[in-house]
Design an enzyme around this catalytic site. Structure first.
Site, PDB file in Angstrom:
ATOM      1  N   GLU A  81       8.981  -0.491   5.326  1.00  0.00           N
ATOM      2  CA  GLU A  81       8.537   0.517   4.357  1.00  0.00           C
ATOM      3  C   GLU A  81       7.728   1.637   4.994  1.00  0.00           C
ATOM      4  O   GLU A  81       7.715   2.761   4.497  1.00  0.00           O
ATOM      5  CB  GLU A  81       7.739  -0.145   3.233  1.00  0.00           C
ATOM      6  N   PHE A  86       2.500 -13.413  -7.927  1.00  0.00           N
ATOM      7  CA  PHE A  86       3.220 -13.299  -6.659  1.00  0.00           C
ATOM      8  C   PHE A  86       3.503 -11.831  -6.342  1.00  0.00           C
ATOM      9  O   PHE A  86       4.030 -11.094  -7.166  1.00  0.00           O
ATOM     10  CB  PHE A  86       4.535 -14.092  -6.740  1.00  0.00           C
ATOM     11  N   GLN A  87       3.110 -11.419  -5.154  1.00  0.00           N
ATOM     12  CA  GLN A  87       3.301 -10.048  -4.659  1.00  0.00           C
ATOM     13  C   GLN A  87       2.636  -8.992  -5.541  1.00  0.00           C
ATOM     14  O   GLN A  87       3.114  -7.872  -5.656  1.00  0.00           O
ATOM     15  CB  GLN A  87       4.785  -9.746  -4.442  1.00  0.00           C
ATOM     16  N   MET A 145      -2.256   8.061  26.411  1.00  0.00           N
ATOM     17  CA  MET A 145      -3.406   8.862  26.003  1.00  0.00           C
ATOM     18  C   MET A 145      -4.691   8.037  26.057  1.00  0.00           C
ATOM     19  O   MET A 145      -5.754   8.560  26.407  1.00  0.00           O
ATOM     20  CB  MET A 145      -3.190   9.425  24.595  1.00  0.00           C
ATOM     21  N   LYS A 175       7.114  -4.115 -13.803  1.00  0.00           N
ATOM     22  CA  LYS A 175       8.484  -4.597 -13.996  1.00  0.00           C
ATOM     23  C   LYS A 175       8.942  -4.524 -15.453  1.00  0.00           C
ATOM     24  O   LYS A 175      10.094  -4.184 -15.735  1.00  0.00           O
ATOM     25  CB  LYS A 175       8.612  -6.025 -13.460  1.00  0.00           C
TER      26      LYS A 175
HETATM   27  C1  LIG Z   1      -1.037   3.164  14.899  1.00  0.00           C
HETATM   28  C2  LIG Z   1      -1.896   3.601  16.023  1.00  0.00           C
HETATM   29  N1  LIG Z   1      -2.506   2.699  16.809  1.00  0.00           N
HETATM   30  C3  LIG Z   1      -3.267   3.101  17.849  1.00  0.00           C
HETATM   31  C4  LIG Z   1      -3.445   4.420  18.104  1.00  0.00           C
HETATM   32  C5  LIG Z   1      -4.328   4.865  19.258  1.00  0.00           C
HETATM   33  N2  LIG Z   1      -3.528   5.570  20.276  1.00  0.00           N
HETATM   34  C6  LIG Z   1      -3.448   6.911  20.340  1.00  0.00           C
HETATM   35  S1  LIG Z   1      -2.465   7.454  21.546  1.00  0.00           S
HETATM   36  C7  LIG Z   1      -2.146   5.892  22.064  1.00  0.00           C
HETATM   37  C8  LIG Z   1      -1.249   5.627  23.213  1.00  0.00           C
HETATM   38  C9  LIG Z   1       0.152   5.978  22.940  1.00  0.00           C
HETATM   39  O1  LIG Z   1       0.955   5.439  23.960  1.00  0.00           O
HETATM   40  P1  LIG Z   1       2.449   5.852  24.067  1.00  0.00           P
HETATM   41  O2  LIG Z   1       3.125   5.709  22.763  1.00  0.00           O
HETATM   42  O3  LIG Z   1       3.084   5.162  25.215  1.00  0.00           O
HETATM   43  O4  LIG Z   1       2.355   7.415  24.340  1.00  0.00           O
HETATM   44  P2  LIG Z   1       1.770   8.187  25.623  1.00  0.00           P
HETATM   45  O5  LIG Z   1       0.366   8.548  25.325  1.00  0.00           O
HETATM   46  O6  LIG Z   1       1.873   7.260  26.799  1.00  0.00           O
HETATM   47  O7  LIG Z   1       2.639   9.376  25.726  1.00  0.00           O
HETATM   48  C10 LIG Z   1      -2.818   4.966  21.261  1.00  0.00           C
HETATM   49  C11 LIG Z   1      -2.776   3.505  21.464  1.00  0.00           C
HETATM   50  C12 LIG Z   1      -2.800   5.342  17.240  1.00  0.00           C
HETATM   51  N3  LIG Z   1      -2.934   6.649  17.381  1.00  0.00           N
HETATM   52  N4  LIG Z   1      -2.014   4.906  16.235  1.00  0.00           N
END
Ligand SMILES: Cc1ncc(C[n+]2csc(CCOP(=O)(O)OP(=O)(O)O)c2C)c(N)n1
Ligand SMILES: [Mg+2]
Lengths: 182, 572
Positions: B62, B124-125, B487, B174
């Site tokens: 979803e 439920f749900q 990042m 529902k």
């Molecule tokens: C749902 C979620 N969890 C954690 C983060 C924190 N976060 C921001 S950038 C990042 C790393 C992303 O890694 P990747 O997808 O490999 O992209 P890259 O930065 O290596 O291009 C994380 C963990 C986020 N923004 N969103």
């Protein structure tokens, strides 16, 4: 920034869940609600919330804008005490035998302009309306003398001192628009 | 969106679920992203009879439905629609609803709910969806009676798309789905407690015009409000009349073509140095449909203190929220910009405009050149982005995930058309990319949709490859694989003594996964192969996964560390 007591007035549709929508906005901004009072307004189907809270004006402004933005809110605004005629009501339950031990009940009643709502041989219920400080003062005096079995104070209700009734005008305007568009 | 009902329909004694179908058609809906379940089965059963008119795309989760609907909404300018079941279906949709709230994306999310008689019993749900979503929706409403379906749907669409757009949740009990009613199409033209666009005040416009007319160094900040208001032409007329340079926020990208002379680039943390430095040098700052996010402003105490600030926005609660304004102009920028332009004196600011060049050159020499023009060593993210952009004649829609890939894509992708950027700005949702790209491609079938995604984000919504397969959605996925949560690793390198806590990743054979879903794929690690693979990827309109193994420890520069003055910029 200077913290002050602000009174926030909100007019809303009478839809379920609105109180939650309003209170979470205070929570997000880490403001405690001091008092809250909700009731149907003079206009049918519209509810009025009166909330008091301590905050800086800057923050209150943001909170009010955030509230005003919610779909089911008709209008939200804030005032300081000087701009309002406001009142709270307090009830005090006292043991009647203790009360009778007082030298002059009449003196007390006159001093605080107390109304007696119930009187029986076990307990007495006083009502006092006034500003917070006044109802508090009576509470203090009763606590120190006869003792208070139960105490309850309502949220503030308030009316603006403004000479123009902007809100009624606004609502009338909205009503007019509503009729022409639908 | 125009009603798709002929107006002659008169359906007696139909279910609330069928009334929903008719109401959606009445709102002009053609596409729905969704996922069925127990508490929404009557709706799915009704949908079975409306398959010809309503194109339902079955996602794989979803969250994917919501992001796909966001992608769809962002490229089409229409309302994105999702249908999910109660409980876990609804909670899975929360991330996309929150994302849409942050990024002002119009969505209507219809969740199944247990029957009214079971509400509040921990059935439920059963989840209290209305309260859970209250802070992250423009409006959330529970439909408890079939009689309320048409009214609630009409109101939901009105709220989602008018004023500052946003998500609306309809929690559909529902019993209301199966209850019988006589259908009458309902229209919402007005809500007495909600005035989406207020009248602009002419005095404010005059004040703003006076400020701009006397400005020596005016600078404009372009936000998504321009795109949402479809005010791209009005923006250009405004900028050109008084010769005002402009920078853009992440979501404001593509409102101006990249090579438009007054477009001076990106604002904020990883923005261009010229735009950030000039923000703190200009004498009048004109913010147009943007909200001074902290990723744009850095430290507010030192942000544009020298400038008079004019703020144009449709949402009054944005005024003075973060930055104190001198003149606030309320309204849709589509209307307020022309009013302002009319009061401007034609002007030129040649020296001021020329003063950006020094910083552009410095950025090129220290950052951009290395990122785009290196000929040895690992492939860099920036060069992949630029090559794909150019191979698609700078006409493609850019979709990004979150992380280094996102910032590199925003910095180096080029635009010639508006409504061409789909990215998660406010919420920064990893996993946004794949489903958002699906929605974008469904919404703009005749355009090339290029998704840049990291190895981390790709695996957050990887299951949507199944959706791509089932519906043959021709998205071009460029996976910038650095085998790191890049990042986060960048922050660890800069601010946490290179302690790479939980950021290295052991990755699967991405191409193998794509092929298992019947999606063409290629993996490259050198520049020659990169060029041929990009050409191969763009040769047809089918889905393609291009895995590019990039420099593992690449960095996104320039960078203003979080909370710092926007001109304290790290260049390397
Ligand atoms: C749902 C979620 N969890 C954690 C983060 C924190 N976060 C921001 S950038 C990042 C790393 C992303 O890694 P990747 O997808 O490999 O992209 P890259 O930065 O290596 O291009 C994380 C963990 C986020 N923004 N969103
Ligand atoms: Mg990565």
């Amino acid at each position: 920034m200077e913290q002050k007591l602000y009174t926030i007035t909100i007019f809303s549709e009478n839809t379920p869940g609105l109180l939650n929508q309003i209170t979470i906005i205070f929570t997000r901004r880490q403001i405690n609600i001091e008092t809250l009072s909700v009731s149907p307004s003079a206009i049918e189907g519209i509810h009025k919330f009166t909330i008091t809270a301590f905050a800086s004006e800057d923050l209150i402004q943001k909170v009010v804008q955030q509230i005003d933005k919610r779909i089911d809110i008709l209008k939200a605004y804030y005032n300081v005490d000087e701009e309002l005629v406001h009142q709270e009501i307090a009830l005090y339950k006292i043991a009647t035998p203790e009360l009778l031990k007082l030298g002059s009940v009449e003196g007390l009643i006159r001093k605080y302009d107390i109304k007696i709502l119930e009187l029986n041989e076990t307990f007495t219920v006083f009502e006092k309306t006034g500003h917070h400080a006044e109802t508090q003062q009576l509470f203090k005096e009763l606590s120190e003398t006869v003792g208070v079995l139960q105490f309850i104070r309502s949220g503030r209700v308030a009316i603006t001192r403004s000479k123009v009734e902007r809100l009624s005008d606004m609502l009338a305007e909205i009503e007019k628009k509503c009729k022409t568009t639908s | 969106m125009k009603s798709r009902l002929s107006g002659t329909e008169n359906f007696k004694n139909i279910t609330g679920s069928e009334a929903l179908m008719l109401s959606l058609l009445n709102e002009g809906v053609e596409t729905i992203f969704g996922y069925p379940g127990g508490a929404i089965m009557p709706v799915y059963d009704a949908l079975y009879d409306y398959q010809e008119q309503l194109n339902h795309i079955l996602v794989r989760h979803e969250q994917g439905a919501t992001h796909a609907a966001q992608g769809f909404a962002r490229v089409t300018g229409e309302v994105g629609v999702c249908i999910v079941t109660s409980g876990p279906g609804a909670t899975n949709a929360i991330t996309g609803i929150g994302d849409a709230m942050m990024d002002s994306t119009p969505l209507v999310v219809i969740c199944g709910q247990v029957g009214a008689s079971l509400l509040g019993t921990d059935a439920f749900q059963e989840i209290d969806v209305v309260d859970v979503t209250a802070p992250i929706t423009k409006w959330s409403y529970q439909i408890r009676r079939a009689e309320d379906v048409t009214w609630a749907v009409a109101r939901a669409f009105y709220i989602a798309k008018n004023g500052r757009p946003g998500p609306v949740v309809l929690d559909f009990a529902k019993n209301a789905q199966v209850g019988k009613i006589d259908f009458q199409p309902s229209e919402c033209k007005f809500i007495r407690s909600y005035q989406p666009v207020l009248e602009p005040e002419s005095t404010k416009i005059a004040e703003a015009a006076a400020l701009i007319n006397s400005a020596k160094k005016p600078f404009a900040l372009v936000g998504q409000g321009v795109t949402l208001g479809k005010a791209e032409n009005e923006l250009r007329a405004f900028l050109e009349k008084a010769d005002i340079p402009a920078g853009w926020t992440l979501l404001g990208e593509s409102a101006m073509p990249t090579d438009y002379p007054l477009n001076k680039g990106m604002l904020g943390m990883h923005g261009n140095i010229a735009t950030n430095i000039k923000t703190n040098e200009c004498d009048v700052l004109i913010a147009i449909g943007m909200r001074f996010d902290d990723r744009v402003t850095g430290n507010l105490a030192t942000y544009a203190r020298q400038a008079k600030i004019i703020h144009l926005d449709i949402d009054p609660s944005e005024f003075n929220k973060n930055v104190k304004t001198d003149v606030a102009i309320l309204g849709n920028v589509k209307e307020t910009l022309p009013l302002l332009t009319e009061m401007l004196q034609p002007n030129t600011h040649a020296d001021w405009l020329a003063s950006f060049a020094e910083y552009e050159e410095r950025e090129y020499q220290t950052v951009t050149k290395k990122e785009l023009e290196s000929t040895d060593g690992h492939i860099k993210m920036g060069e992949v982005v630029r090559k794909v952009s150019e191979a698609a004649r700078n006409e493609a829609i850019l979709v990004t995930d979150v992380g280094q890939n996102q910032m590199m894509a925003a910095r180096y992708f080029k635009f010639t058309k508006t409504r061409s950027v789909v990215t998660s700005g406010g919420l920064g949702t990893m996993g946004f990319g794949i489903p958002a790209a699906i929605g974008a491609k469904v919404g703009a079938a005749d355009r090339t949709v290029c998704l840049f995604v990291g190895d981390g984000g790709f695996q957050m919504t990887i299951q949507e490859l199944g959706t791509i397969m089932q519906y043959g959605i021709g998205v071009k996925i460029i996976l910038l694989n650095n085998s790191y949560l890049g990042m986060v690793r960048q922050w660890q390198e800069l601010f946490w003594n290179k302690r790479y806590s939980s950021t290295p990743m052991t990755n699967p054979d991405f191409c193998g996964i794509a092929r298992a879903y019947g999606i063409k794929a290629a993996e490259v690690s050198d520049r020659v192969a990169l060029n041929t693979s990009i050409a191969e990827m763009l040769a047809d309109d089918e889905a393609f996964l291009l895995v590019v193994n990039v420099e593992p420890e690449g960095m996104v520069y320039p960078m203003t560390p979080a909370g710092e003055t926007i001109t304290n910029i790290l260049m390397e």
